[in-house]
Design an enzyme around this catalytic site. Structure first.
Site, PDB file in Angstrom:
ATOM      1  N   CYS A 157       4.989  49.400  48.239  1.00 36.92           N
ATOM      2  CA  CYS A 157       4.733  49.189  46.804  1.00 36.92           C
ATOM      3  C   CYS A 157       3.366  48.570  46.545  1.00 36.92           C
ATOM      4  CB  CYS A 157       5.811  48.302  46.198  1.00 36.92           C
ATOM      5  SG  CYS A 157       7.464  48.958  46.423  1.00 36.92           S
ATOM      6  N   HIS A 206       3.285  45.267  39.598  1.00 39.08           N
ATOM      7  CA  HIS A 206       4.159  46.300  40.156  1.00 39.08           C
ATOM      8  C   HIS A 206       5.476  46.284  39.397  1.00 39.08           C
ATOM      9  CE1 HIS A 206       6.638  48.667  42.659  1.00 39.08           C
ATOM     10  NE2 HIS A 206       7.243  47.665  43.257  1.00 39.08           N
ATOM     11  N   ASN A 244      11.512  51.949  39.564  1.00 35.85           N
ATOM     12  CA  ASN A 244      10.515  51.432  40.515  1.00 35.85           C
ATOM     13  C   ASN A 244       9.971  52.595  41.346  1.00 35.85           C
ATOM     14  OD1 ASN A 244       9.229  50.425  42.802  1.00 35.85           O
ATOM     15  ND2 ASN A 244      10.648  48.724  43.093  1.00 35.85           N
TER      16      ASN A 244
HETATM   17  C1  LIG Z   1      18.553  44.223  43.313  1.00 37.44           C
HETATM   18  C2  LIG Z   1      18.629  43.144  42.246  1.00 37.44           C
HETATM   19  C3  LIG Z   1      18.497  43.761  40.858  1.00 37.44           C
HETATM   20  C4  LIG Z   1      19.986  42.467  42.324  1.00 37.44           C
HETATM   21  O1  LIG Z   1      20.055  41.419  41.378  1.00 37.44           O
HETATM   22  P1  LIG Z   1      20.500  39.954  41.817  1.00 37.44           P
HETATM   23  O2  LIG Z   1      20.489  39.158  40.601  1.00 37.44           O
HETATM   24  O3  LIG Z   1      19.613  39.509  42.942  1.00 37.44           O
HETATM   25  O4  LIG Z   1      21.968  40.222  42.314  1.00 37.44           O
HETATM   26  P2  LIG Z   1      22.671  39.806  43.702  1.00 37.44           P
HETATM   27  O5  LIG Z   1      22.260  40.731  44.790  1.00 37.44           O
HETATM   28  O6  LIG Z   1      22.506  38.342  43.910  1.00 37.44           O
HETATM   29  O7  LIG Z   1      24.184  40.116  43.360  1.00 37.44           O
HETATM   30  C5  LIG Z   1      24.879  39.428  42.324  1.00 37.44           C
HETATM   31  C6  LIG Z   1      26.268  39.997  42.182  1.00 37.44           C
HETATM   32  O8  LIG Z   1      26.202  41.336  41.664  1.00 37.44           O
HETATM   33  C7  LIG Z   1      26.858  42.258  42.536  1.00 37.44           C
HETATM   34  N1  LIG Z   1      26.133  43.508  42.559  1.00 37.44           N
HETATM   35  C8  LIG Z   1      25.147  43.891  43.419  1.00 37.44           C
HETATM   36  N2  LIG Z   1      24.711  45.101  43.078  1.00 37.44           N
HETATM   37  C9  LIG Z   1      25.418  45.497  41.999  1.00 37.44           C
HETATM   38  C10 LIG Z   1      25.415  46.635  41.205  1.00 37.44           C
HETATM   39  N3  LIG Z   1      24.579  47.676  41.420  1.00 37.44           N
HETATM   40  N4  LIG Z   1      26.273  46.712  40.162  1.00 37.44           N
HETATM   41  C11 LIG Z   1      27.121  45.704  39.904  1.00 37.44           C
HETATM   42  N5  LIG Z   1      27.180  44.577  40.632  1.00 37.44           N
HETATM   43  C12 LIG Z   1      26.327  44.479  41.672  1.00 37.44           C
HETATM   44  C13 LIG Z   1      26.859  41.575  43.884  1.00 37.44           C
HETATM   45  O9  LIG Z   1      27.915  42.058  44.678  1.00 37.44           O
HETATM   46  C14 LIG Z   1      27.036  40.122  43.496  1.00 37.44           C
HETATM   47  O10 LIG Z   1      28.404  39.896  43.218  1.00 37.44           O
HETATM   48  P3  LIG Z   1      29.091  38.474  43.571  1.00 37.44           P
HETATM   49  O11 LIG Z   1      28.345  37.451  42.745  1.00 37.44           O
HETATM   50  O12 LIG Z   1      30.500  38.691  43.155  1.00 37.44           O
HETATM   51  O13 LIG Z   1      28.872  38.297  45.042  1.00 37.44           O
HETATM   52  C15 LIG Z   1      17.513  42.092  42.441  1.00 37.44           C
HETATM   53  O14 LIG Z   1      17.799  41.311  43.572  1.00 37.44           O
HETATM   54  C16 LIG Z   1      16.164  42.684  42.606  1.00 37.44           C
HETATM   55  O15 LIG Z   1      15.668  43.363  41.721  1.00 37.44           O
HETATM   56  N6  LIG Z   1      15.505  42.379  43.727  1.00 37.44           N
HETATM   57  C17 LIG Z   1      14.150  42.758  43.975  1.00 37.44           C
HETATM   58  C18 LIG Z   1      14.062  44.224  44.093  1.00 37.44           C
HETATM   59  C19 LIG Z   1      12.690  44.656  44.280  1.00 37.44           C
HETATM   60  O16 LIG Z   1      11.821  44.165  43.621  1.00 37.44           O
HETATM   61  N7  LIG Z   1      12.531  45.583  45.181  1.00 37.44           N
HETATM   62  C20 LIG Z   1      11.345  46.238  45.417  1.00 37.44           C
HETATM   63  C21 LIG Z   1      10.262  45.353  45.779  1.00 37.44           C
HETATM   64  S1  LIG Z   1       8.989  46.398  45.837  1.00 37.44           S
END
Ligand SMILES: CC(C)(COP(=O)(O)OP(=O)(O)OC[C@H]1O[C@@H](n2cnc3c(N)ncnc32)[C@H](O)[C@@H]1OP(=O)(O)O)[C@@H](O)C(=O)NCCC(=O)NCCS
Length: 333
Positions: free
Chosen positions: A122, A258, A289
């Site tokens: 990215c 980004h 993304n």
């Molecule tokens: C992926 C992302 C949106 C997840 O959001 P988050 O707030 O970190 O969520 P978490 O992974 O902590 O999960 C929180 C809860 O949601 C749940 N969950 C995860 N994915 C889910 C989905 N697609 N739909 C519903 N629930 C989901 C998890 O199981 C967790 O449940 P729990 O609290 O019962 O254990 C976030 O972490 C993110 O955007 N990360 C960076 C991604 C990124 O920038 N990537 C590219 C870099 S270039």
């Protein structure tokens, strides 16, 4: 005494024009949620994404690159014959070799430019801009096409709830060339290989081939640690970039981070204390993304919609797998 002669490049480099290509398939959250036990509401709340674009089979890495490059060259007022460098940032060109940059150069009818791919995920587009700027100033090229292009839908497991709703496809291009004034500020870039495994291709190709039923090794991601790293560490990198450029947030007109997650964009803007007057790119809501393509896509959209204009001062910052990052201040073409 040495007999070597050195060449002199341009005093300064700038972005002369940008262009982009958005694939035709619009995929709303509702289309993805069944396979991943999720909801439109959850995805919008946690990532800010409402829809994303995925490429059709015809919308190849090469086609999207060529189309976005033609627009960038036309807007830059640069003929294909003047382009002597092509730098392509991508992780979704499916041949290990040769570089897709050579094919793109050929399709564009360029005159045998230096052409190579870079792998910085990215962060790739900002790496490309930094390299191109240095090439122009060192005299190793005069006009360099920098392309960020991805078909991440090919690398996404649609059954993985951690990634299926995030990644998308598209391309953006910029022509970098000489100028009388600095148009591309000093880059701040680096990597943190200790976090190599946070976003990666699941298995390497040799391990895949040893499986009974080999299948595409998809991208896997530990979303939450990436989220925390990006939200806090990248605001520091952004500040370092402004410091190295000799400006403050008050000098900025445009912020193009980004497009990884709307909450990361908001957290960075808050931590940096960006004034309300700074326009912020929010292309992620309906583009997803697109990794290396996200910054040129977002910048081009801001130009089209009047949120950025020629001569504006813009901070670009990109980060992702590696973990790798790069940022610079540029003058909007
Ligand atoms: C992926 C992302 C949106 C997840 O959001 P988050 O707030 O970190 O969520 P978490 O992974 O902590 O999960 C929180 C809860 O949601 C749940 N969950 C995860 N994915 C889910 C989905 N697609 N739909 C519903 N629930 C989901 C998890 O199981 C967790 O449940 P729990 O609290 O019962 O254990 C976030 O972490 C993110 O955007 N990360 C960076 C991604 C990124 O920038 N990537 C590219 C870099 S270039």
């Amino acid at each position: 005494m040495t007999k070597l002669q050195d060449v002199e490049g341009a005093r300064h480099a700038t972005i002369l024009g940008v262009g982009s290509y958005r694939p035709s398939r619009l995929i709303p959250n509702a289309e993805l949620v069944e396979a991943i036990d999720s909801s439109d509401e959850w995805i919008q709340q946690r990532s800010g994404i409402k829809t994303r674009r995925w490429a059709t089979p015809e919308e190849t890495v090469t086609l999207m690159s060529v189309e976005s490059s033609k627009i960038a060259m036309e807007r830059a007022g640069i003929e294909p014959a003047q382009i002597d460098g092509v730098v392509v940032a991508t992780v979704s060109h499916m041949l290990q070799t040769p570089a897709v940059a050579t094919m793109i150069a050929h399709e564009l009818g360029l005159n045998r430019p230096v052409a190579f791919d870079i792998s910085a995920a990215c962060a790739g587009f900002c790496h490309g801009i930094a390299l191109a700027s240095d090439m122009v100033k060192a005299g190793s090229a005069q006009h360099v096409l920098v392309i960020g292009v991805e078909r991440l839908s090919d690398l996404t497991d649609v059954g993985d709830r951690g990634t299926a709703f995030i990644f998308a496809d598209g391309a953006g291009a910029a022509v970098v060339g000489p100028s009388d004034e600095p148009g591309i500020g000093p880059v701040v870039w680096g990597s943190d290989g200790e976090q190599f495994d946070l976003i990666r291709q699941k298995e390497d190709w040799r391990d895949v081939l040893e499986q009974d039923n080999p299948s595409m090794p998809h991208l896997v991601m530990q979303g939450n640690p990436v989220f925390r790293w990006a939200s806090f560490e990248m605001a520091k990198i952004a500040q370092q970039t402004l410091d190295r450029t000799g400006i403050t947030v008050d000098d900025l007109d445009v912020f193009v981070p980004h497009q990884a997650n709307m909450r990361i964009i908001d957290a960075m803007a808050r931590t940096m204390k960006l004034p309300d007057t700074v326009k912020i790119a929010r292309d992620i809501a309906d583009q997803g993304n697109t990794s290396a393509a996200s910054i040129p896509l977002a910048l081009d959209r801001m130009l089209e919609e009047g949120d950025a204009k020629s001569g504006d001062t813009a901070l670009l910052i990109a980060f992702g797998a590696g973990l790798a990052y790069a940022a610079q201040v540029v003058t909007v073409p």
